[in-house]
Design an enzyme around this catalytic site. Structure first.
Site, PDB file in Angstrom:
ATOM      1  N   ILE A 195       0.906  -1.155   0.000  1.00  0.00           N
ATOM      2  CA  ILE A 195       0.000   0.000   0.000  1.00  0.00           C
ATOM      3  C   ILE A 195       0.943   1.202   0.000  1.00  0.00           C
ATOM      4  O   ILE A 195       1.851   1.290   0.817  1.00  0.00           O
ATOM      5  CB  ILE A 195      -0.958  -0.029   1.220  1.00  0.00           C
ATOM      6  CG1 ILE A 195      -1.854   1.203   1.237  1.00  0.00           C
ATOM      7  CG2 ILE A 195      -0.248  -0.160   2.530  1.00  0.00           C
ATOM      8  CD1 ILE A 195      -2.986   1.107   2.274  1.00  0.00           C
ATOM      9  N   SER A 196       0.760   2.113  -0.966  1.00  0.00           N
ATOM     10  CA  SER A 196       1.736   3.193  -1.141  1.00  0.00           C
ATOM     11  C   SER A 196       1.799   4.109   0.071  1.00  0.00           C
ATOM     12  O   SER A 196       0.845   4.204   0.855  1.00  0.00           O
ATOM     13  CB  SER A 196       1.367   4.018  -2.358  1.00  0.00           C
ATOM     14  OG  SER A 196       1.366   3.220  -3.498  1.00  0.00           O
ATOM     15  N   GLN A 197       2.914   4.786   0.162  1.00  0.00           N
ATOM     16  CA  GLN A 197       3.115   5.802   1.193  1.00  0.00           C
ATOM     17  C   GLN A 197       1.977   6.832   1.072  1.00  0.00           C
ATOM     18  O   GLN A 197       1.611   7.214  -0.050  1.00  0.00           O
ATOM     19  CB  GLN A 197       4.467   6.467   0.897  1.00  0.00           C
ATOM     20  CG  GLN A 197       4.901   7.528   1.844  1.00  0.00           C
ATOM     21  CD  GLN A 197       6.159   8.240   1.323  1.00  0.00           C
ATOM     22  OE1 GLN A 197       6.590   8.000   0.205  1.00  0.00           O
ATOM     23  NE2 GLN A 197       6.711   9.099   2.144  1.00  0.00           N
TER      24      GLN A 197
END
Lengths: 795, 260
Positions: free
Chosen positions: B110-112
């Protein structure tokens, strides 16, 4: 002092078997751990685990009396225990390694515990194997020459045979097989006292080994490995796998997988699904393309063909043959494909009953399975086009290749490539665009510096075109003509690429379609074409952009120490590791090993007392440390030289390590007869230092001269060349240990432990020195270390 | 060809409901009613969105997103609204609002938070826009997009991830997201053309069908990098039939000269 009875022949044999098993285990675990994780993880585990040798030495020096008193039954027990530990190390650590991921090390704190636990499991294996060796050495210290000989020759044979086994056994089958060696060693040294109990233990050990042999552990690669991500795609499956010393080669089919690097955004046709993908140790090796290859005309790599026909094409590191297909599509009449990884290049035959889809089998294609540099040294033919493999990887490699020796990207390689170009021939090399920019700039720097060294104006011979994620450089042997320049512009216009380098390029042309993130990218590129601009760029850029050489072939190592604070400020400390992970791992493991080694070396002082007291010999630490450092540094330098000489990295490592150990073993055997007991160790060290100094000067030209010899003569030449220093290198250690043991067996055990710990430390240190200062410095330090050993012996 | 997936709740153990006592059944129905009602009427205070997480989320927006220069109020509101902790595996819930990507399985992350906000801002999404996301992953990005427009289409090739994301999206009340499992190469021609396309599962090339499904004047964003480090973001624009790209650095970037 009373001389011990001669150790029986079976003890020598047991020692050789145990030593062979330990080195075989080390090599096979490096491959296994590289398969489930990455080779950095393997290095992080195994390099630290090898401290088991140092730990064994420390234990013997602390508890020598008890251990030697019970040695008779302790030897088989330790050997059986080592055997079980070898067979069970992977299944035991599997649970941890499957949860562990080197990528998560900097994200999840709990991963550090998993890493330490894995290291402990492997350390136990080496500790259990090293302890009997140390006990035998100390117990029979006056006869150590023959025992040390058995130890070294066993190690050499172990290394050689495991490489041979890697050709036809799967990696997970190897540990249990190697574990049979310490078991056999245990049987050979079965003692009279407690024979029944020992026999029962032997039977139990054999039962465990048989169980692991029959049911080898299943390997689960990290979820972040290329193969795992491919296997996650629907209906994907592994259809073939072949073991090889380069790593396990696997062929995967995945109906949704496509591969079209550098494809133009104007391309409206279909990108075909690939019929398979080849992986080595779970890492991407290449795509097998048997679909319609028309998209290849719309890639930046098609540039040389847009400039004219290329009849004779040389494809270096041909992989699965995408460049061969492109050459065939563009009407090449003669293609030479060079790819050292034989099994990876041919496994795609498994996809079809006939070989017609494997481009390597096309009638216009000739092939060679040597490394590119060795092939270039052996063949003087010239080509209209030479294609090199793409530099870097899409999305970046997080610096994972930082310590990979890339001999095709050095200045010397560029000169050789230049000499293989026909008068109008073109060299083509592409690089993935990275942020911050590193690969394209270093590549351009290498080309411009090399061309200028040969007295040419790099500007007149170079061009580059850029897509959204890839840049392709071409270097033409003759200056680029007006016609060439026009064709390059037309190629860019048709496919919406931007020219990045051309003799008469206007600034606005460079960002017509694609604007880079780094506003200074083109300024930096321009700086490379003047000596003063280059100098300024090299000194001020946050990454090291200096071209690399054969002495320093780490093309993908860009980290500069002084830039770390600046980079942390820019990216944050959590991101920094993902910029240059490879080198950081070496530094972490080196720090870990150094701390542990210091502890292991100092611990016996609790019992032995401080130097100067209790008769502790002062020369002990520098002498045995210097020997370990010198030996490892020379070994690492030798493997580096042999990669180019033999043309096969695995063969180079196997030949280098095994021959060095074998001749050192012989040296150890004759050392007692050749040199006096009193001064022999110092004299032998001085002899090695002198020989290494001589070899520092003669080795490179001699290898250069002999590189063109037929293979058999080459091997013979190498053996004759390596025998004198290798034999001499086997002498100082047993002579020194014997002398010390005559004074104090505890100190001898300590010295053996010091030698073990420093050997482990030296492998990491040699890599750091090679990266920072080059392999010549590694050789000079090896030489200086033996000089130091000679001096300390005279102390 | 890809198949459309219906978003449904798991059915396991449903038989137990009929075997429990009457009072317990009434209690369960009451709780379920409250949960469903809260989900419909109060989008900010969603299921399992305790005060602790709300506070962390607001801090995340202030420090990591606003602090790094994201100014679009709609994006900031979206990031303040979507409960990120419900899109990460349970064992990582406590780390959900940290300044970095988190693993979600199958080699994906899950992206930053900042990257999610930055990509969303770059797309210039308006309420009437139709948006396609290639690579649903955890479903978090789709949920953020759904705060800006009601027409979010998201597809994911890995069936397991599609299932989990669909459940998470339903659990968090993102009913305007249409999710399906399928090969992103083909895009979603039936739903196209799109004003914005986000390719979170980047490949070495941009599939020609995706460029064809991008509207004139449309924007496409592609993060390029490894699972734990986004090197740069590629903004692709289609204007007057011409396609141009601009590479953007996710960090506030000063050129790489030490002397500067």
């Amino acid at each position: 002092m009373k001389r011990e009875p001669a150790p029986p022949l079976r003890l020598h044999l047991a020692l050789a078997l145990l030593s062979a098993a330990l080195i075989a285990f080390q090599l096979e675990q490096m491959q296994l751990l590289a398969l489930v994780q990455w080779h950095h993880f393997a290095y992080l585990i195994i390099s630290v685990a090898l401290l088991g040798f140092g730990a064994a030495g420390t234990l013997i020096s602390l508890c020598r009396t008890i251990l030697l008193r019970h040695m008779e039954w302790l030897l088989p027990v330790l050997m059986f225990a080592c055997s079980i530990a070898m067979a069970m190390a992977l299944p035991l650590s599997r649970k941890m390694t499957s949860r562990f991921d080197i990528c998560l090390l900097f994200v999840e704190p709990g991963q550090i515990t998993l890493l330490l636990l894995s290291q402990c499991i492997y350390l136990l294996v080496f500790f259990l194997g090293a302890l009997p060796i140390g006990l035998v050495f100390i117990s029979f210290s006056s006869r150590i020459n023959s025992l040390y000989c058995a130890n070294l020759i066993g190690s050499g044979l172990g290394g050689l045979s495991v490489v041979a086994f890697m050709y036809f056994l799967l990696p997970q089958q190897l540990p249990a097989l190697s574990a049979l060696l310490p078991w056999t060693a245990g049987i050979l040294v079965l003692s009279r006292p407690r024979r029944l109990s020992l026999l029962a233990m032997g039977v139990l050990t054999l039962a465990i080994l048989t169980a692991v042999l029959c049911h080898p552990p299943q390997l689960q690669p990290s979820q972040y490995k290329d193969i795992s991500r491919t296997l996650d795609l629907p209906d994907s499956k592994i259809i073939a796998k072949q073991p090889s010393p380069y790593g396990l080669v696997q062929l995967v089919t995945a109906p949704a997988l496509r591969y079209a690097p550098g494809l133009s955004l104007t391309y409206e046709g279909k990108v075909p699904t690939i019929s398979g993908a080849v992986f080595t140790n779970g890492d991407w090796f290449g795509a097998v393309n048997s679909g319609e290859p028309s998209f290849l005309h719309a890639t930046t790599a098609a540039l040389p063909y847009a400039m004219g026909t290329r009849d004779r094409v040389l494809v270096l590191q041909a992989g699965t043959g995408m460049d061969i297909i492109q050459a065939l599509e563009n009407g090449a009449k003669e293609i030479m494909a060079v790819e050292p990884h034989h099994k990876a290049a041919t496994i795609m035959d498994e996809l079809h009953s006939t070989n017609k889809h494997n481009p390597l089998h096309h009638p216009l294609v000739q092939r060679s399975f040597l490394t590119s540099r060795t092939w270039l040294a052996l063949h003087p033919e010239r080509y209209d086009l030479i294609t090199m493999p793409t530099v870097g990887s899409f999305g970046g490699s997080s610096g994972l290749f930082a310590l990979q020796e890339q001999y095709l990207l050095t200045r010397e390689a560029l000169i050789e490539l230049w000499n293989h170009l026909s008068p109008d021939g073109v060299l083509r090399v592409s690089a993935w665009l990275d942020s911050p920019t590193r690969n394209p700039l270093r590549l351009a720097a290498t080309i411009t510096e090399t061309l200028e060294e040969t007295g040419l104006d790099a500007h007149q011979h170079m061009a580059a075109v850029r897509g959204w994620n890839m840049i392709t450089f071409i270097v033409k042997r003759s200056p680029l003509s007006i016609d060439d320049i026009e064709q390059i512009r037309r190629f860019c216009e048709q496919l919406q690429f931007d020219p990045a380098l051309l003799p008469d390029l206007q600034a606005q042309e460079r960002v017509h379609h694609h604007t880079p993130a780094d506003s200074l990218f083109f300024d930096n590129l321009n700086s490379l074409f003047s000596p003063s601009g280059r100098k300024e760029l090299y000194s001020s850029y946050a990454f090291n952009l200096h071209p690399v050489s054969d002495n320093h072939p780490f093309f993908s190592q860009f980290l500069r120490w002084q830039s770390i604070p600046h980079l942390i400020q820019q990216f944050g400390e959590r991101t920094l590791p993902f910029l240059e992970l490879g080198y950081l791992i070496i530094l972490i493991s080196f720090a870990q090993i150094t701390l542990a080694s210091i502890l292991l070396i100092l611990l016996p002082l609790l019992r032995l007392g401080l130097p100067g007291r209790s008769g502790l010999k002062g020369w002990n630490i520098p002498f045995f440390s210097a020997l370990a450092l010198g030996y490892m540094f020379f070994e690492i330098m030798l493997i580096h030289k042999l990669v180019l000489f033999f043309g096969h990295p695995i063969f180079a490592a196997a030949a280098g390590i095994s021959s060095l150990l074998f001749f050192s073993g012989l040296g150890s055997l004759v050392s007692g007869r050749l040199l006096s007991k009193r001064y022999g160790h110092g004299l032998a060290a001085a002899l090695v230092a002198t020989l290494l100094l001589l070899y520092f000067f003669i080795l490179p030209p001699l290898f250069q001269l002999a590189i063109t010899l037929p293979p058999l003569w080459k091997i013979l030449f190498f053996l004759l060349l390596i025998a004198p220093p290798a034999m001499a290198m086997g002498m100082p250690f047993p002579l020194g240990l014997e002398r010390l043991a005559n004074h104090s067996k505890s100190q001898a055990a300590w010295a053996w432990g010091i030698n073990g710990s420093v050997s482990v430390m030296s492998t990491g240190l040699a890599t750091i020195v090679a990266v920072e200062f080059g392999f010549s410095t590694v050789m000079l330090i090896a030489c200086a270390a033996y000089g130091l050993a000679a001096l300390s012996a005279a102390w | 060809m890809a198949t459309k997936k219906r978003v449904t709740l798991p059915k396991s153990n449903s038989w137990r409901f009929f075997t429990c006592g009457l009072r317990i059944r009434v209690l369960i129905i009451t709780i379920l009613f409250c949960v469903v009602h809260a989900g419909v009427t109060l989008p900010v205070t969603r299921a399992d969105d305790s005060d602790k997480f709300s506070k962390k989320r607001l801090q995340m927006v202030q420090r990591q997103i606003k602090g790094r220069g994201i100014t679009d109020l709609k994006v900031l509101r979206a990031m303040s609204t979507v409960p990120r902790h419900l899109f990460v595996p349970d064992f990582l819930k406590r780390q959900a609002y940290t300044d970095g990507p988190l693993p979600i399985g199958h080699g994906q992350t899950i992206s930053q938070p900042y990257i999610v906000a930055y990509m969303t801002e770059i797309l210039h999404i308006k309420p009437e826009h139709r948006v396609l996301e290639i690579g649903t992953g955890s479903g978090y990005q789709a949920a953020v997009l759904a705060e800006l427009t009601d027409q979010v289409y998201t597809m994911e090739i890995i069936p397991e991830l599609t299932d989990t994301a669909a459940k998470r999206l339903q659990k968090t009340g993102c009913t305007s997201v249409t999710a399906r499992q399928g090969d992103g190469y083909y895009g979603w021609p039936e739903a196209g053309p799109f004003d914005a396309i986000m390719v979170t599962a980047a490949a070495e090339f941009i599939p020609p069908p995706l460029l064809q499904q991008l509207k004139e004047g449309g924007r496409m964003i592609i993060p390029v990098g490894s699972p734990f480090y986004v090197q740069h973001l590629m903004l692709v624009k289609k204007e007057e039939g011409k396609i141009t790209t601009r590479s953007l650095m996710p960090v506030r970037f000063v050129p790489f000269r030490r002397s500067q």
